[in-house]
Design an enzyme around this catalytic site. Structure first.
Site, PDB file in Angstrom:
ATOM      1  CG  HIS A   1      -2.075   0.947   1.080  1.00 49.91           C
ATOM      2  ND1 HIS A   1      -1.994   2.267   1.425  1.00 49.91           N
ATOM      3  CD2 HIS A   1      -3.315   0.746   0.585  1.00 49.91           C
ATOM      4  CE1 HIS A   1      -3.152   2.846   1.156  1.00 49.91           C
ATOM      5  NE2 HIS A   1      -3.966   1.959   0.637  1.00 49.91           N
TER       6      HIS A   1
ATOM      7  CD  GLU B   1      -8.789  -4.071  -3.547  1.00 46.81           C
ATOM      8  OE1 GLU B   1      -9.794  -4.741  -3.281  1.00 46.81           O
ATOM      9  OE2 GLU B   1      -8.820  -3.021  -4.190  1.00 46.81           O
TER      10      GLU B   1
HETATM   11  N1  COA Z   1       4.274  -7.507  -4.810  1.00 45.33           N
HETATM   12  C1  COA Z   1       5.595  -7.445  -5.112  1.00 45.33           C
HETATM   13  N2  COA Z   1       6.317  -6.322  -5.052  1.00 45.33           N
HETATM   14  C2  COA Z   1       5.690  -5.213  -4.684  1.00 45.33           C
HETATM   15  C3  COA Z   1       4.332  -5.183  -4.361  1.00 45.33           C
HETATM   16  C4  COA Z   1       3.623  -6.394  -4.429  1.00 45.33           C
HETATM   17  N3  COA Z   1       2.309  -6.453  -4.143  1.00 45.33           N
HETATM   18  N4  COA Z   1       3.955  -3.929  -4.033  1.00 45.33           N
HETATM   19  C5  COA Z   1       5.069  -3.182  -4.157  1.00 45.33           C
HETATM   20  N5  COA Z   1       6.118  -3.946  -4.556  1.00 45.33           N
HETATM   21  C6  COA Z   1       7.493  -3.512  -4.790  1.00 45.33           C
HETATM   22  C7  COA Z   1       7.634  -2.859  -6.159  1.00 45.33           C
HETATM   23  O1  COA Z   1       7.959  -3.805  -7.141  1.00 45.33           O
HETATM   24  C8  COA Z   1       8.728  -1.855  -5.920  1.00 45.33           C
HETATM   25  O2  COA Z   1       9.948  -2.526  -5.977  1.00 45.33           O
HETATM   26  P1  COA Z   1      11.283  -1.786  -6.538  1.00 45.33           P
HETATM   27  O3  COA Z   1      11.507  -0.610  -5.628  1.00 45.33           O
HETATM   28  O4  COA Z   1      12.348  -2.833  -6.442  1.00 45.33           O
HETATM   29  O5  COA Z   1      10.964  -1.373  -7.946  1.00 45.33           O
HETATM   30  C9  COA Z   1       8.517  -1.432  -4.469  1.00 45.33           C
HETATM   31  O6  COA Z   1       7.795  -2.498  -3.842  1.00 45.33           O
HETATM   32  C10 COA Z   1       7.686  -0.156  -4.334  1.00 45.33           C
HETATM   33  O7  COA Z   1       6.516  -0.298  -5.148  1.00 45.33           O
HETATM   34  P2  COA Z   1       5.733   0.929  -5.766  1.00 45.33           P
HETATM   35  O8  COA Z   1       4.943   0.464  -6.932  1.00 45.33           O
HETATM   36  O9  COA Z   1       6.671   2.065  -5.982  1.00 45.33           O
HETATM   37  O10 COA Z   1       4.792   1.319  -4.550  1.00 45.33           O
HETATM   38  P3  COA Z   1       3.464   2.144  -4.642  1.00 45.33           P
HETATM   39  O11 COA Z   1       3.244   2.792  -3.341  1.00 45.33           O
HETATM   40  O12 COA Z   1       3.481   3.010  -5.844  1.00 45.33           O
HETATM   41  O13 COA Z   1       2.368   1.005  -4.920  1.00 45.33           O
HETATM   42  C11 COA Z   1       0.602  -0.531  -4.715  1.00 45.33           C
HETATM   43  C12 COA Z   1       1.365   0.623  -4.037  1.00 45.33           C
HETATM   44  C13 COA Z   1      -0.650  -0.870  -3.910  1.00 45.33           C
HETATM   45  C14 COA Z   1       0.173  -0.075  -6.114  1.00 45.33           C
HETATM   46  C15 COA Z   1       1.519  -1.772  -4.827  1.00 45.33           C
HETATM   47  O14 COA Z   1       1.902  -2.191  -3.537  1.00 45.33           O
HETATM   48  C16 COA Z   1       0.913  -2.913  -5.633  1.00 45.33           C
HETATM   49  O15 COA Z   1       1.043  -2.932  -6.852  1.00 45.33           O
HETATM   50  N6  COA Z   1       0.214  -3.890  -4.963  1.00 45.33           N
HETATM   51  C17 COA Z   1      -0.406  -4.992  -5.659  1.00 45.33           C
HETATM   52  C18 COA Z   1      -1.750  -4.594  -6.226  1.00 45.33           C
HETATM   53  C19 COA Z   1      -2.807  -4.397  -5.161  1.00 45.33           C
HETATM   54  O16 COA Z   1      -2.900  -5.150  -4.191  1.00 45.33           O
HETATM   55  N7  COA Z   1      -3.631  -3.375  -5.376  1.00 45.33           N
HETATM   56  C20 COA Z   1      -4.680  -3.000  -4.441  1.00 45.33           C
HETATM   57  C21 COA Z   1      -4.291  -1.777  -3.681  1.00 45.33           C
HETATM   58  S1  COA Z   1      -5.412  -1.389  -2.380  1.00 45.33           S
END
Ligand code: COA
Length: 363
Positions: A250, A308
């Site tokens: 998150h 989720e």
């Molecule tokens: N699985 C694997 N790796 C994950 C991850 C996950 N669910 N969520 C984040 N990461 C990793 C990313 O690959 C990134 O790695 P890096 O720094 O080596 O490139 C790092 O953690 C940071 O991720 P980032 O996308 O920059 O974080 P964010 O704050 O922008 O994203 C979410 C937040 C929710 C979009 C992200 O955690 C995600 O994609 N989760 C899965 C989808 C999900 O559950 N969505 C519902 C949200 S309520």
């Protein structure tokens, strides 16, 4: 050329003052207009939180009944429009159906919040019925919004336990700070566009798997893993391919999402039946392993289960088809969207950030 600092994804940037909700990511606390989510989820009704968000306080009994009537009349007006919306509603994806049908609504309804909130539940249920080759079912004046959503999905009357579980879900997801769909609604509202356009923008943002589109993929993952003993190898393979684990991580929470516990309680009280209990046990095993693997991969970034994860398990236990989970999220979140639209409109300030140009300059 002067360059501003770019805040990718607007991380750590506040874009509004709001009275509506507060996400405390360090402590794992969510405040919904003065109330902790734990106080409301499992206790309040959808009508209660609609009154809270649209009028600033929880309702008394008469106000609750009035809100139930308003939401029913909203559903009724939307149901009357279904014959003209069949083409929009019979597309294969539920969120495309919601987007297409909502886009055709008029912004001139006398009670727009109740109409739009009611309409989303009618459209989601009608889409699901039509997908199964069944005719849409009309709303019922004696039912609450949560009960009627289930009632419009199935001719069999919904049990009290399923209604209560869905109520808990819809209340728990009613608002959540400046999430992507709420921000989208506020950006559109800030241009002085109409509320229907703002809700359509919010639906478009919610559809993506990084926001509201994850729960069906959580169920696909649980199906693929099958049993707790397979979790570690499945998750390790997923991460080594560079794929994300759905339902984990998150932007704001560095601890477990407080909504997860509320939904988990709802799953436990919904049924003691073996199937749901086994699914919950599998989900917990997957969450534990995923947390461990993600901690090892990202020692400085706490990636924990988000809402989720339990949404998927709860809505499945209630009996909703997995194609309907994001649309059901929209039914709950629309309460918050509509309050944010009102708040943004009162602010009356165009949201218009800058960007740093890194393209070529004219010769
Ligand atoms: N699985 C694997 N790796 C994950 C991850 C996950 N669910 N969520 C984040 N990461 C990793 C990313 O690959 C990134 O790695 P890096 O720094 O080596 O490139 C790092 O953690 C940071 O991720 P980032 O996308 O920059 O974080 P964010 O704050 O922008 O994203 C979410 C937040 C929710 C979009 C992200 O955690 C995600 O994609 N989760 C899965 C989808 C999900 O559950 N969505 C519902 C949200 S309520």
């Amino acid at each position: 050329m002067n360059r501003d600092i770019v805040h990718d994804g607007l991380a750590d940037i506040s874009v509004a003052e709001t009275e509506l909700s507060h996400v405390d990511g360090a402590r794992g606390r969510l405040i919904l207009r003065g109330h902790d989510v734990e106080q409301l989820g499992g206790h309040a009704t959808v009508e209660d939180v609609a009154h809270l968000f649209w009028h600033g306080a929880l309702p008394n009994a008469a106000q609750r009944a009035e809100m139930q009537g308003r939401l029913y009349r909203g559903r009724q007006r939307a149901y009357a429009l279904l014959p003209s919306l069949t083409a929009a509603l019979t597309v294969s994806d539920a969120m495309d159906a919601l987007r297409g049908a909502t886009a055709q609504l008029s912004d001139h309804d006398a009670d727009l919040p109740a109409f739009l909130c009611g309409a989303l539940s009618v459209f989601a249920a009608a889409h699901d019925r039509m997908r199964r080759g069944e005719p849409a079912l009309p709303p019922n004046a004696t039912r609450s919004q949560a009960a009627d959503y289930l009632g419009m999905l199935d001719t069999k009357p919904p049990s009290e336990a399923r209604i209560r579980a869905l109520e808990t879900y819809l209340v728990t997801v009613s608002d959540h700070g400046m999430n992507a769909s709420t921000f989208a609604a506020r950006v559109v509202t800030s241009t002085a566009a109409d509320s229907v356009s703002a809700i359509v923008a919010a639906l478009c943002a919610l559809k993506g798997p990084l926001h509201g589109g994850a729960p069906s993929q959580v169920l696909d993952m649980l199906d693929a893993i099958g049993e707790p003993k397979n979790a570690l190898s499945w998750l390790t393979d997923t991460l080594s391919r560079g794929d994300r684990i759905m339902g984990m991580g998150h932007r704001i929470y560095q601890v477990r999402d407080p909504r997860a516990a509320v939904l988990e309680r709802a799953i436990r009280t919904l049924t003691d039946q073996g199937e749901a209990t086994a699914r919950l046990a599998l989900a917990r095993a997957v969450e534990d392993q995923a947390t461990r693997l993600l901690d090892a991969q990202h020692p400085t970034r706490k990636l924990r289960a988000n809402v989720e994860f339990n949404t998927a398990v709860l809505l499945e236990a209630i009996g909703l088809d997995r194609t309907l989970l994001t649309a059901t999220f929209a039914v709950g979140r629309s309460i918050g969207w509509l309050a944010h639209i009102t708040e943004q409109r009162a602010k009356g300030k165009l949201i218009r950030p800058r960007s740093n140009y890194i393209g070529p300059m004219p010769a």
